[in-house]
Design an enzyme around this catalytic site. Structure first.
Site, PDB file in Angstrom:
ATOM      1  N   LYS A  53       0.837  -1.196   0.000  1.00  0.00           N
ATOM      2  CA  LYS A  53       0.000   0.000   0.000  1.00  0.00           C
ATOM      3  C   LYS A  53       0.878   1.255   0.000  1.00  0.00           C
ATOM      4  O   LYS A  53       2.026   1.196   0.444  1.00  0.00           O
ATOM      5  CB  LYS A  53      -0.866   0.017   1.282  1.00  0.00           C
ATOM      6  CG  LYS A  53      -1.992  -0.975   1.284  1.00  0.00           C
ATOM      7  CD  LYS A  53      -2.821  -0.842   2.554  1.00  0.00           C
ATOM      8  CE  LYS A  53      -3.969  -1.831   2.580  1.00  0.00           C
ATOM      9  NZ  LYS A  53      -4.967  -1.628   1.517  1.00  0.00           N
ATOM     10  N   ARG A  71     -10.380 -11.305   1.823  1.00  0.00           N
ATOM     11  CA  ARG A  71     -11.287 -12.314   1.252  1.00  0.00           C
ATOM     12  C   ARG A  71     -10.664 -13.693   1.304  1.00  0.00           C
ATOM     13  O   ARG A  71     -11.365 -14.696   1.357  1.00  0.00           O
ATOM     14  CB  ARG A  71     -11.690 -11.902  -0.170  1.00  0.00           C
ATOM     15  CG  ARG A  71     -10.572 -11.885  -1.168  1.00  0.00           C
ATOM     16  CD  ARG A  71     -10.904 -11.084  -2.413  1.00  0.00           C
ATOM     17  NE  ARG A  71     -10.890  -9.636  -2.168  1.00  0.00           N
ATOM     18  CZ  ARG A  71     -11.191  -8.716  -3.064  1.00  0.00           C
ATOM     19  NH1 ARG A  71     -11.548  -9.077  -4.288  1.00  0.00           N
ATOM     20  NH2 ARG A  71     -11.146  -7.436  -2.761  1.00  0.00           N
TER      21      ARG A  71
HETATM   22  N1  BES Z   1      -8.137  -3.674   4.327  1.00  0.00           N
HETATM   23  C1  BES Z   1      -8.289  -3.259   2.978  1.00  0.00           C
HETATM   24  C2  BES Z   1      -9.573  -2.473   2.729  1.00  0.00           C
HETATM   25  C3  BES Z   1      -9.720  -1.148   3.417  1.00  0.00           C
HETATM   26  C4  BES Z   1      -9.429   0.013   2.748  1.00  0.00           C
HETATM   27  C5  BES Z   1     -10.187  -1.060   4.713  1.00  0.00           C
HETATM   28  C6  BES Z   1      -9.575   1.231   3.379  1.00  0.00           C
HETATM   29  C7  BES Z   1     -10.343   0.144   5.350  1.00  0.00           C
HETATM   30  C8  BES Z   1     -10.045   1.298   4.689  1.00  0.00           C
HETATM   31  C9  BES Z   1      -8.289  -4.480   2.072  1.00  0.00           C
HETATM   32  O1  BES Z   1      -7.500  -5.544   2.493  1.00  0.00           O
HETATM   33  C10 BES Z   1      -7.739  -4.053   0.764  1.00  0.00           C
HETATM   34  O2  BES Z   1      -6.595  -3.711   0.716  1.00  0.00           O
HETATM   35  N2  BES Z   1      -8.568  -4.072  -0.274  1.00  0.00           N
HETATM   36  C11 BES Z   1      -8.166  -3.684  -1.577  1.00  0.00           C
HETATM   37  C12 BES Z   1      -8.682  -4.700  -2.552  1.00  0.00           C
HETATM   38  C13 BES Z   1      -8.111  -4.565  -3.943  1.00  0.00           C
HETATM   39  C14 BES Z   1      -6.649  -4.906  -3.937  1.00  0.00           C
HETATM   40  C15 BES Z   1      -8.862  -5.495  -4.848  1.00  0.00           C
HETATM   41  C16 BES Z   1      -8.755  -2.307  -1.851  1.00  0.00           C
HETATM   42  O3  BES Z   1      -9.870  -2.027  -1.415  1.00  0.00           O
HETATM   43  O4  BES Z   1      -8.064  -1.511  -2.486  1.00  0.00           O
HETATM   44 MN    MN Z   2      -5.506  -5.398   1.860  1.00  0.00          MN
END
Ligand code: BES
Ligand code: MN
Ligand code: ZN
Length: 498
Positions: free
Chosen positions: A277, A351
């Site tokens: 990230k 997921r």
């Molecule tokens: N934990 C994150 C989602 C999230 C984002 C929670 C902001 C709280 C605040 C999750 O694991 C994630 O990184 N999701 C990705 C999925 C994508 C890679 C398909 C996302 O939402 O960008």
């Molecule tokens: Mn994630």
């Protein structure tokens, strides 16, 4: 803060402050506010006539009583327009009043049950809302502060009721409100805890301690047992971290024919893994176990309320880090039900750990299932910070959750589950891939989970937008909100045999 229910004349209570209320636009007072006004020689009526008190929602007026009545101060809270009053507004009003009095240094506070008289709200619901709002509003996370707080805690909240016929209802409401708020604040504490103070191992220890304190069954799976069960997706996510993964279960047996399963995402830190990230705001990902915290905290409230239903909470917990042994994009994993997953992004880890946890819930024959997860940024973009997304394969269960959420003051909005979104998860090399692209990202994530619940009635709650707040709002603090706890407790109560 101790909650007491007191049957006395409000003008006789030896508190630092008593809280009464006023609807917007009312000039002739009623109820407790009228009694207090009379004892103060018409001060409140005068302030209304002068236009200083309007009764607008969350308006605060402080009056020093100068010995004319036993309580040293009176706080008049605006309730807004009478026709617009809701139980959730009572939480707002109670939270604002208590936060204000805390800053004034009050130690002993008394309040009437707002909304139960002229407001027309059911007495139990009103009392519950007042206590919930108070305890939720006063929440602070000071675990790692060595400096003394500016103001000491309020020690006691007395809920005052004079009507004999309402006593039982007020006591029941206060008790429920306390239980709901304490469970929510427990979830907040877990979510606010930084990842170095809340590893999967520590989370499991906290769950175990809770089980011991509240007489719940507890079990935990370690890496070896996960491996025996074929939990390749959870293990895959865990392999980039030095912290061992844990999958904990808490069970409450209240009897009855339903065995509700609650599954909560327990990523104690989500760096994204190799699909790293951006640095900005990454610290917020200490709260990526908010779903897990919610289901653990829910178990505490259920253990205290004792509904006639069986409930099991399952929390798969791991860090998602880019260590040398970490999962890589394009790797293929095999989940507990045998389905193979192409890892398109290691940041779509939630997921994957939920896939194995949902398979495990099915193995335990839990039904229906509700999972709670900070799953997708896409859901936060779609629904904003006030609304949790609901996705399911069973409309009745979705409707039940929306209803349960309504009573908790937690908005839940149903999202679609069209077949076309499921197709976006198709992989060229495995049964399914873990991302379906940017568009409709919250839905493709839910469709991914659906592959692992198969025909069990199930709802997925995406709390990515609602679990963490960048701003304090009435009874919701900045930081961890503790979302979904009160909704899930309501659901368990609704589903219990009467
Ligand atoms: N934990 C994150 C989602 C999230 C984002 C929670 C902001 C709280 C605040 C999750 O694991 C994630 O990184 N999701 C990705 C999925 C994508 C890679 C398909 C996302 O939402 O960008
Ligand atoms: Mn994630
Ligand atoms: Zn995550």
């Amino acid at each position: 803060m101790e909650i007491r229910v007191v049957y006395a004349d409000i003008t006789q209570i030896p508190a630092n402050a008593i809280i009464v209320n006023l609807f917007e636009g009312v000039t002739s007072l009623g109820g407790a506010t009228r009694v207090v006004d009379g004892a103060l020689g018409g001060t409140i009526t005068q302030l209304i006539a002068d236009g200083e008190i309007k009764g607008k929602l969350n308006e605060i007026t402080l009056i020093h009583t100068q010995g004319r009545i036993a309580p040293a101060r009176v706080v008049v809270m605006g309730l807004g327009k009478e026709a617009d009053l809701t139980a959730d507004r009572l939480r707002d009003v109670s939270a604002e009043a208590l936060k204000f009095l805390h800053r004034k240094g009050a130690k002993q506070v008394a309040t009437i049950v707002h909304g139960a008289g002229a407001g027309g709200i059911d007495t139990t619901v009103a009392a519950q809302s007042v206590v919930e709002g108070a305890l939720l509003g006063l929440y602070v996370f000071r675990q790692h502060m060595t400096k003394e707080p500016d103001f000491e805690d309020i020690q006691e909240l007395s809920v005052v009721e004079q009507d004999e016929a309402k006593r039982a209802a007020v006591e029941e409401g206060c008790n429920r409100g306390r239980i709901m708020a304490e469970a929510t604040n427990l979830a907040r504490n877990l979510v606010n805890e930084p990842a170095n103070a809340l590893t999967p191992t520590i989370l499991a220890e906290r769950a175990k301690a809770l089980a011991e304190a509240w007489n719940l069954e507890y079990a935990v799976l370690d890496r070896e047992q996960m491996s025996e069960l074929g939990m390749g997706a959870l293990l895959g996510v865990a392999q980039g971290s030095h912290q061992p993964p844990k999958l904990m279960t808490l069970t409450y047996r209240g009897g009855g024919s339903t065995s509700l399963g609650l599954v909560g995402k327990g990523i104690t830190f989500d760096s994204g893994g190799i699909s790293l990230k951006p640095a900005q705001g990454m610290g917020e990902m200490k709260g990526d176990m908010a779903g897990g915290a919610a289901v653990i905290a829910t178990m505490r409230a259920i253990a205290e309320l004792k509904p006639k239903i069986n409930v099991t909470a399952i929390v798969p917990a791991t860090e998602n880090l880019p260590g040398g042994a970490a999962l890589k994009p394009a790797d293929v994993l095999r989940a507990m039900n045998g389905k193979t997953i192409e890892v398109e992004s290691t940041d779509a880890e939630g997921r994957m750990i939920l896939a194995d946890a949902l398979c495990y819930a099915r193995k335990l024959e839990l039904s229906p299932l509700v999972d709670v997860a900070t799953l997708t940024g896409a859901c936060a973009i779609a629904l904003g910070p006030f609304c949790t997304g609901a996705f399911g394969n069973n409309q009745e269960l979705v409707d039940k959750l929306i209803q349960a959420g309504n009573r908790a003051g937690e908005y839940i909005w149903q999202m679609p589950m069209y077949q076309e979104f499921k197709d976006l998860n198709k992989s060229d090399v495995a049964d399914i891939k873990n991302t379906g692209g940017r568009e409709g990202g919250a839905i493709t994530a839910a469709q991914f989970l659906a592959e692992f619940v198969e025909d069990t009635p199930w709802v997925h709650l995406d709390i990515a937008g609602t679990s963490f707040s960048d701003k304090e709002r009435t009874y919701r603090p900045k930081g961890a909100v503790g979302v979904a706890v009160r909704t899930l407790v309501n659901l368990a109560i609704d589903m219990a045999e009467k």
